[in-house]
Scaffold this active site. Structure first.
Site, short mmCIF file in Angstrom:
data_model
loop_
_atom_site.label_atom_id
_atom_site.label_comp_id
_atom_site.label_asym_id
_atom_site.label_seq_id
_atom_site.Cartn_x
_atom_site.Cartn_y
_atom_site.Cartn_z
N ARG A 65 0.84 -1.22 0.00
CA ARG A 65 0.00 0.00 0.00
C ARG A 65 0.87 1.26 0.00
O ARG A 65 0.59 2.22 -0.70
CB ARG A 65 -0.91 0.03 1.23
CG ARG A 65 -2.06 -0.93 1.13
CD ARG A 65 -3.08 -0.67 2.23
NE ARG A 65 -3.78 0.60 2.03
CZ ARG A 65 -4.87 0.75 1.29
NH1 ARG A 65 -5.38 -0.28 0.68
NH2 ARG A 65 -5.45 1.92 1.16
N GLN A 97 -10.97 9.15 6.93
CA GLN A 97 -10.64 7.78 7.36
C GLN A 97 -9.46 7.27 6.57
O GLN A 97 -8.95 6.19 6.84
CB GLN A 97 -11.84 6.86 7.11
CG GLN A 97 -13.09 7.24 7.87
CD GLN A 97 -14.31 6.51 7.30
OE1 GLN A 97 -14.61 5.39 7.70
NE2 GLN A 97 -15.01 7.14 6.38
N ILE A 99 -5.71 6.85 4.96
CA ILE A 99 -4.35 6.90 5.51
C ILE A 99 -3.36 7.35 4.44
O ILE A 99 -2.16 7.35 4.65
CB ILE A 99 -3.94 5.49 6.03
CG1 ILE A 99 -4.05 4.45 4.89
CG2 ILE A 99 -4.81 5.10 7.22
CD1 ILE A 99 -3.34 3.16 5.15
N ASP A 100 -3.88 7.74 3.27
CA ASP A 100 -3.02 7.97 2.11
C ASP A 100 -2.36 9.35 2.06
O ASP A 100 -1.49 9.60 1.23
CB ASP A 100 -3.78 7.71 0.80
CG ASP A 100 -5.08 8.52 0.68
OD1 ASP A 100 -5.11 9.67 1.15
OD2 ASP A 100 -6.06 8.01 0.10
N HIS A 115 -7.79 7.61 11.18
CA HIS A 115 -7.26 6.23 11.13
C HIS A 115 -5.74 6.21 10.99
O HIS A 115 -5.16 5.17 10.66
CB HIS A 115 -7.92 5.44 10.00
CG HIS A 115 -9.35 5.07 10.29
ND1 HIS A 115 -10.22 4.61 9.32
CD2 HIS A 115 -10.07 5.10 11.44
CE1 HIS A 115 -11.41 4.36 9.88
NE2 HIS A 115 -11.34 4.66 11.15
N GLY A 200 -17.56 9.57 -0.32
CA GLY A 200 -16.72 8.41 -0.63
C GLY A 200 -16.53 7.41 0.50
O GLY A 200 -15.46 6.84 0.64
N LEU A 227 -20.60 6.99 -4.85
CA LEU A 227 -20.89 6.23 -6.07
C LEU A 227 -22.15 5.38 -5.90
O LEU A 227 -23.00 5.31 -6.77
CB LEU A 227 -19.68 5.36 -6.39
CG LEU A 227 -19.51 4.87 -7.81
CD1 LEU A 227 -19.54 6.01 -8.81
CD2 LEU A 227 -18.17 4.12 -7.94
P1 OAD Z 1 -15.17 1.49 1.55
O1 OAD Z 1 -14.34 0.73 0.58
O2 OAD Z 1 -15.94 0.71 2.56
O3 OAD Z 1 -16.23 2.40 0.79
C1 OAD Z 1 -15.85 3.24 -0.28
C2 OAD Z 1 -17.10 3.90 -0.79
O4 OAD Z 1 -16.72 4.82 -1.79
C3 OAD Z 1 -18.13 2.96 -1.42
O5 OAD Z 1 -19.40 3.25 -0.88
C4 OAD Z 1 -18.08 3.29 -2.92
O6 OAD Z 1 -19.37 3.21 -3.53
C5 OAD Z 1 -17.61 4.72 -2.88
N1 OAD Z 1 -16.87 5.15 -4.07
C6 OAD Z 1 -16.07 4.44 -4.90
N2 OAD Z 1 -15.52 5.21 -5.83
C7 OAD Z 1 -16.00 6.47 -5.63
C8 OAD Z 1 -15.81 7.73 -6.25
N3 OAD Z 1 -14.99 7.88 -7.30
N4 OAD Z 1 -16.46 8.80 -5.76
C9 OAD Z 1 -17.30 8.68 -4.68
N5 OAD Z 1 -17.51 7.52 -4.06
C10 OAD Z 1 -16.88 6.42 -4.50
O7 OAD Z 1 -14.19 2.56 2.24
P2 OAD Z 1 -14.40 3.36 3.60
O8 OAD Z 1 -15.83 3.65 3.82
O9 OAD Z 1 -13.45 4.49 3.55
O10 OAD Z 1 -10.39 1.33 8.07
O11 OAD Z 1 -13.90 2.33 4.65
C11 OAD Z 1 -13.85 2.70 5.99
C12 OAD Z 1 -12.73 2.02 6.69
O12 OAD Z 1 -12.79 0.62 6.48
C13 OAD Z 1 -11.35 2.38 6.19
O13 OAD Z 1 -10.87 3.60 6.70
C14 OAD Z 1 -10.53 1.24 6.65
C15 OAD Z 1 -11.45 0.12 6.24
O14 OAD Z 1 -11.28 -1.06 6.82
C16 OAD Z 1 -9.27 0.92 8.66
O15 OAD Z 1 -8.32 0.48 8.03
C17 OAD Z 1 -9.31 1.04 10.14
#
Ligand code: OAD
Length: 257
Positions: A65, A97, A99-100, A115, A200, A227
């Site tokens: 990553r 959330q 980490i990038d 995070h 997102g 999305l």
């Molecule tokens: P997810 O992968 O769960 O969700 C990403 C969301 O972004 C989804 O609902 C997609 O539909 C949406 N999406 C994708 N591409 C998009 C775009 N171009 N524009 C807008 N939306 C888009 O990621 P997170 O919700 O961030 O935690 O996940 C939360 C946490 O779960 C992370 O921070 C991480 C993970 O496990 C830890 O590592 C503690």
């Protein structure tokens, strides 16, 4: 772009972002496709017990990553939020959330990385901090596309060993079961914000998934960009479905003109 919301300089805006905002920079989200990494669930490589069980495996995941993130750049969604911060000043807070580090790279200053951050590490014993670049510098060359290094080195030459004690350096990232950073400040700001914008994120990982409802219960107007409909979409008053890199720049333009 249809928006019923007007943002003025007196508004207190809190923004929450997740992996989706970085998708257009080329970083895979967590829950798209199969949500697996080399047949391990994300939860299997992102917990304190995973690191105790197999620190090399966890480091394989985070080294991959880290190397990927070095290659990517912020996208128009990140820059639109920086523009909004320039407009609102201290009335703007960005909680991510992710980490990038892409919000910081885009120039955002009022950012809380709840995070943690991929570019920092600390020893799991003495807590001495070190940059990820310095830890990765000791990593043996990878032997495959997936960046797994020879298994003979596994858990023998622990290149991620702390230089001061017998502990192991680990990424400064909040894993499942750990308490996110900045929660006190986040909760205080959620209580007083007038607008809450979420972009997102799937709305499945707590406590971040709870922020939307908290802000709404304290009287904030809620806006979402995603999305797909997130799990907590019912609490979003104004929902824009699509890519944040497309939607945010035009929304922000309308808000600040
Ligand atoms: P997810 O992968 O769960 O969700 C990403 C969301 O972004 C989804 O609902 C997609 O539909 C949406 N999406 C994708 N591409 C998009 C775009 N171009 N524009 C807008 N939306 C888009 O990621 P997170 O919700 O961030 O935690 O996940 C939360 C946490 O779960 C992370 O921070 C991480 C993970 O496990 C830890 O590592 C503690």
């Amino acid at each position: 772009m249809k928006t019923t919301t007007l943002i003025n300089k007196e508004d207190k805006l809190v923004v929450l972002t997740g992996a989706g905002i970085s998708a257009e920079s080329g970083i895979k989200t967590f829950r798209d496709s199969d949500g697996l990494w080399e047949n391990h669930s994300i939860e299997d490589v992102a917990t304190p017990s995973a690191f105790t069980r197999d620190p090399s495996l966890v480091w394989d995941f985070y080294a991959a990553r880290y190397n990927q993130i070095l290659e990517v750049k912020p996208n128009p969604g990140h820059y639109a939020l920086k523009q909004l911060e320039d407009h609102l000043g201290d009335n703007f807070l960005l909680i991510t959330q992710n980490i990038d580090g892409l919000h910081r790279l885009a120039g955002s200053k009022n950012v809380l990385e709840m995070h943690g951050s991929i570019d920092k590490c600390y020893c799991n014993k003495c807590e001495k901090t070190i940059s990820t670049a310095d830890v990765i510098a000791h990593r043996p060359a990878s032997n495959s596309k997936t960046e797994r290094y020879p298994s003979i080195l596994k858990n023998k030459h622990q290149w991620f060993k702390c230089s001061k004690c017998s502990g192991l350096n680990r990424p400064d990232i909040i894993w499942f079961g750990e308490i996110p950073y900045h929660l006190d400040e986040i909760i205080a700001r959620l209580r007083e914000c007038t607008i809450f914008l979420v972009a997102g994120t799937s709305g499945v990982v707590y406590p971040a998934a709870q922020f939307l409802l908290m802000a709404k219960q304290h009287g904030a107007k809620t806006i979402g960009i995603n999305l797909d409909a997130p799990m907590n979409v019912d609490f979003i008053e104004e929902f824009h479905q699509g890519k944040s890199g497309d939607i945010l720049p035009s929304l922000v333009k309308k808000w600040i003109e």
